[in-house]
Design a protein around this motif. Sequence first.
Motif, PDB file in Angstrom:
ATOM      1  N   LEU A 131      75.250  59.006 100.990  1.00 51.43           N
ATOM      2  CA  LEU A 131      75.050  59.571  99.654  1.00 51.43           C
ATOM      3  C   LEU A 131      74.032  58.764  98.865  1.00 51.43           C
ATOM      4  N   GLU A 132      74.107  57.433  98.943  1.00 55.87           N
ATOM      5  CA  GLU A 132      73.175  56.575  98.216  1.00 55.87           C
ATOM      6  C   GLU A 132      71.762  56.702  98.775  1.00 55.87           C
ATOM      7  N   ASN A 133      71.639  56.846 100.101  1.00 59.52           N
ATOM      8  CA  ASN A 133      70.322  57.036 100.707  1.00 59.52           C
ATOM      9  C   ASN A 133      69.659  58.306 100.193  1.00 59.52           C
ATOM     10  N   VAL A 134      70.439  59.375 100.122  1.00 60.53           N
ATOM     11  CA  VAL A 134      69.872  60.665  99.726  1.00 60.53           C
ATOM     12  C   VAL A 134      69.537  60.687  98.236  1.00 60.53           C
ATOM     13  N   SER A 135      70.347  60.031  97.413  1.00 63.48           N
ATOM     14  CA  SER A 135      70.119  60.065  95.966  1.00 63.48           C
ATOM     15  C   SER A 135      69.135  58.993  95.499  1.00 63.48           C
ATOM     16  N   PHE A 136      68.778  58.052  96.393  1.00 63.10           N
ATOM     17  CA  PHE A 136      67.925  56.930  96.002  1.00 63.10           C
ATOM     18  C   PHE A 136      66.598  57.402  95.399  1.00 63.10           C
ATOM     19  N   GLY A 137      65.920  58.310  96.095  1.00 69.15           N
ATOM     20  CA  GLY A 137      64.619  58.788  95.615  1.00 69.15           C
ATOM     21  C   GLY A 137      64.720  59.504  94.281  1.00 69.15           C
ATOM     22  N   LEU A 138      65.821  60.210  94.072  1.00 65.01           N
ATOM     23  CA  LEU A 138      66.009  60.916  92.806  1.00 65.01           C
ATOM     24  C   LEU A 138      66.187  59.925  91.653  1.00 65.01           C
ATOM     25  N   ARG A 139      66.944  58.869  91.907  1.00 55.98           N
ATOM     26  CA  ARG A 139      67.131  57.855  90.862  1.00 55.98           C
ATOM     27  C   ARG A 139      65.809  57.167  90.533  1.00 55.98           C
ATOM     28  N   ARG A 140      64.984  56.957  91.581  1.00 53.77           N
ATOM     29  CA  ARG A 140      63.661  56.343  91.345  1.00 53.77           C
ATOM     30  C   ARG A 140      62.769  57.262  90.513  1.00 53.77           C
ATOM     31  N   ARG A 141      63.017  58.558  90.602  1.00 56.94           N
ATOM     32  CA  ARG A 141      62.229  59.524  89.823  1.00 56.94           C
ATOM     33  C   ARG A 141      62.757  59.688  88.404  1.00 56.94           C
ATOM     34  N   GLY A 142      63.831  58.983  88.066  1.00 53.13           N
ATOM     35  CA  GLY A 142      64.341  59.030  86.704  1.00 53.13           C
ATOM     36  C   GLY A 142      65.543  59.920  86.489  1.00 53.13           C
ATOM     37  N   TRP A 143      66.102  60.469  87.593  1.00 50.40           N
ATOM     38  CA  TRP A 143      67.296  61.293  87.445  1.00 50.40           C
ATOM     39  C   TRP A 143      68.458  60.405  87.002  1.00 50.40           C
ATOM     40  N   ILE A 144      69.321  60.941  86.141  1.00 49.55           N
ATOM     41  CA  ILE A 144      70.513  60.193  85.774  1.00 49.55           C
ATOM     42  C   ILE A 144      71.477  60.202  86.954  1.00 49.55           C
TER      43      ILE A 144
ATOM     44  N   MET B 167      74.623  60.838  87.546  1.00 50.24           N
ATOM     45  CA  MET B 167      75.502  61.980  87.806  1.00 50.24           C
ATOM     46  C   MET B 167      74.728  63.136  88.442  1.00 50.24           C
ATOM     47  N   ASP B 168      73.546  63.431  87.900  1.00 51.78           N
ATOM     48  CA  ASP B 168      72.749  64.537  88.436  1.00 51.78           C
ATOM     49  C   ASP B 168      72.216  64.213  89.829  1.00 51.78           C
ATOM     50  N   ALA B 169      71.802  62.969  90.037  1.00 50.01           N
ATOM     51  CA  ALA B 169      71.286  62.564  91.348  1.00 50.01           C
ATOM     52  C   ALA B 169      72.371  62.686  92.412  1.00 50.01           C
ATOM     53  N   GLU B 170      73.591  62.257  92.075  1.00 43.89           N
ATOM     54  CA  GLU B 170      74.690  62.334  93.034  1.00 43.89           C
ATOM     55  C   GLU B 170      75.065  63.788  93.315  1.00 43.89           C
ATOM     56  N   ALA B 171      75.058  64.625  92.290  1.00 41.62           N
ATOM     57  CA  ALA B 171      75.400  66.046  92.472  1.00 41.62           C
ATOM     58  C   ALA B 171      74.377  66.729  93.385  1.00 41.62           C
TER      59      ALA B 171
ATOM     60  N   ALA C  99      67.746  65.546 104.482  1.00 46.91           N
ATOM     61  CA  ALA C  99      68.383  65.770 103.177  1.00 46.91           C
ATOM     62  C   ALA C  99      67.683  64.974 102.085  1.00 46.91           C
ATOM     63  N   ARG C 100      67.339  63.724 102.392  1.00 51.07           N
ATOM     64  CA  ARG C 100      66.641  62.883 101.417  1.00 51.07           C
ATOM     65  C   ARG C 100      65.300  63.503 101.010  1.00 51.07           C
ATOM     66  N   ALA C 101      64.593  64.069 101.989  1.00 43.52           N
ATOM     67  CA  ALA C 101      63.298  64.687 101.696  1.00 43.52           C
ATOM     68  C   ALA C 101      63.454  65.992 100.919  1.00 43.52           C
TER      69      ALA C 101
END
Length: 357
Positions: free
Chosen positions: A97-110, A112-116, A149-151
């Motif tokens: 889950l952290e691998n997949v949401s990592f790029g989203l968090r780097r893009r500024g996603w909060i 909760m939204d990145a994890e969802a 999934a990450r991509a």
Amino acid sequence: MNQNSIAVDVENVVKRYDSVTALHGVSMDIREGEFFTLLGPSGCGKTTLLRCIAGFEDVTEGAIRLRGEDIAPLPPHRRPVNTVFQQYALFPHMTVLENVSFGLRRRGWIEMDAEARAREVLELVQLKDFAQRRPGQLSGGQQQRVALARALAPNPEVLLLDEPLSALDLKLRQAVRVELKQIQRETGIAFVFVTHDQEEALTMSDRIAVMSEGYVQQIGTPRDIYEAPLNRFVADFIGETNLLDVEVAAVSEGMAEVFLPGGLALRCPAAASAVAGRGHLSVRPERISIGPKSAETLPATVTDHVYLGTDIHLHARLVDGEPILVRMQNSESSGIPERGSELGLRFEAGAARLLVD
């Protein structure tokens, strides 16, 4: 999504590295929502082109447009594309889950939204129950799906895949490519897939661009590429084929009159720019049947046969010594000719095609 609209437009792209030219005026269009494959042997330029689209390489000449916009000035991180590489480069200390949401968090996603969003794409790739595992606890195929999934998580307009199945064993590769095609259909995203594996290209693609030495040799559907190759390279690279030297009597309106070894005359389709003289006739092994010699068949002598389970490969020689391969379906009624026996070969209607070099 309209598959007839253009997602990526590659126009006369040239890529040079000092004195070496890797791409020679390459042009193609990749449509919205299609699975487009760049196929060719090592060194043909397919990965270079993919890297140019991704922004990891600058083009020397020409243009690459994404949905009509020139993306040349944009650095890789600002292009609305994502890439899945041969090496998945997952963070071993992070969960799936952290691998997949990592790029989203780097893009500024909060958070909760990145994890969802990460959970959403993990469900898409059938890994929602593995969210808390680490990469080292996954199989190769599962790791490949985590990378996918990450991509997919940022919802890119185009997904680029650089031989992502090459590290998997044969059976797993066959299973994953079915899943990959299904995911592409479900997302509706244009996939640009690089491979040297002809079977992957034929089974997964909507269209294929066959490349050689930095040139595009042919673009078409898998059936077009296999059944109607434009030249000798494409015919020989895609699957198995017999390339027979023939005498070309005449070419007119896309049809040719040719003489095969032994004097048998044949009328067949001809590739564009084919001319009278000496030529190469392409015939797929599965489009040849065997029977007794006659005035209407091509005489041949059996030299060997190979049992492959699902089918039998019959090796023979024509009267001029040229080898020819016939693929026979394995069944109880299949009679395998003895080595040294003489027989007649028949080509299915439309099976033979005159090619250019």
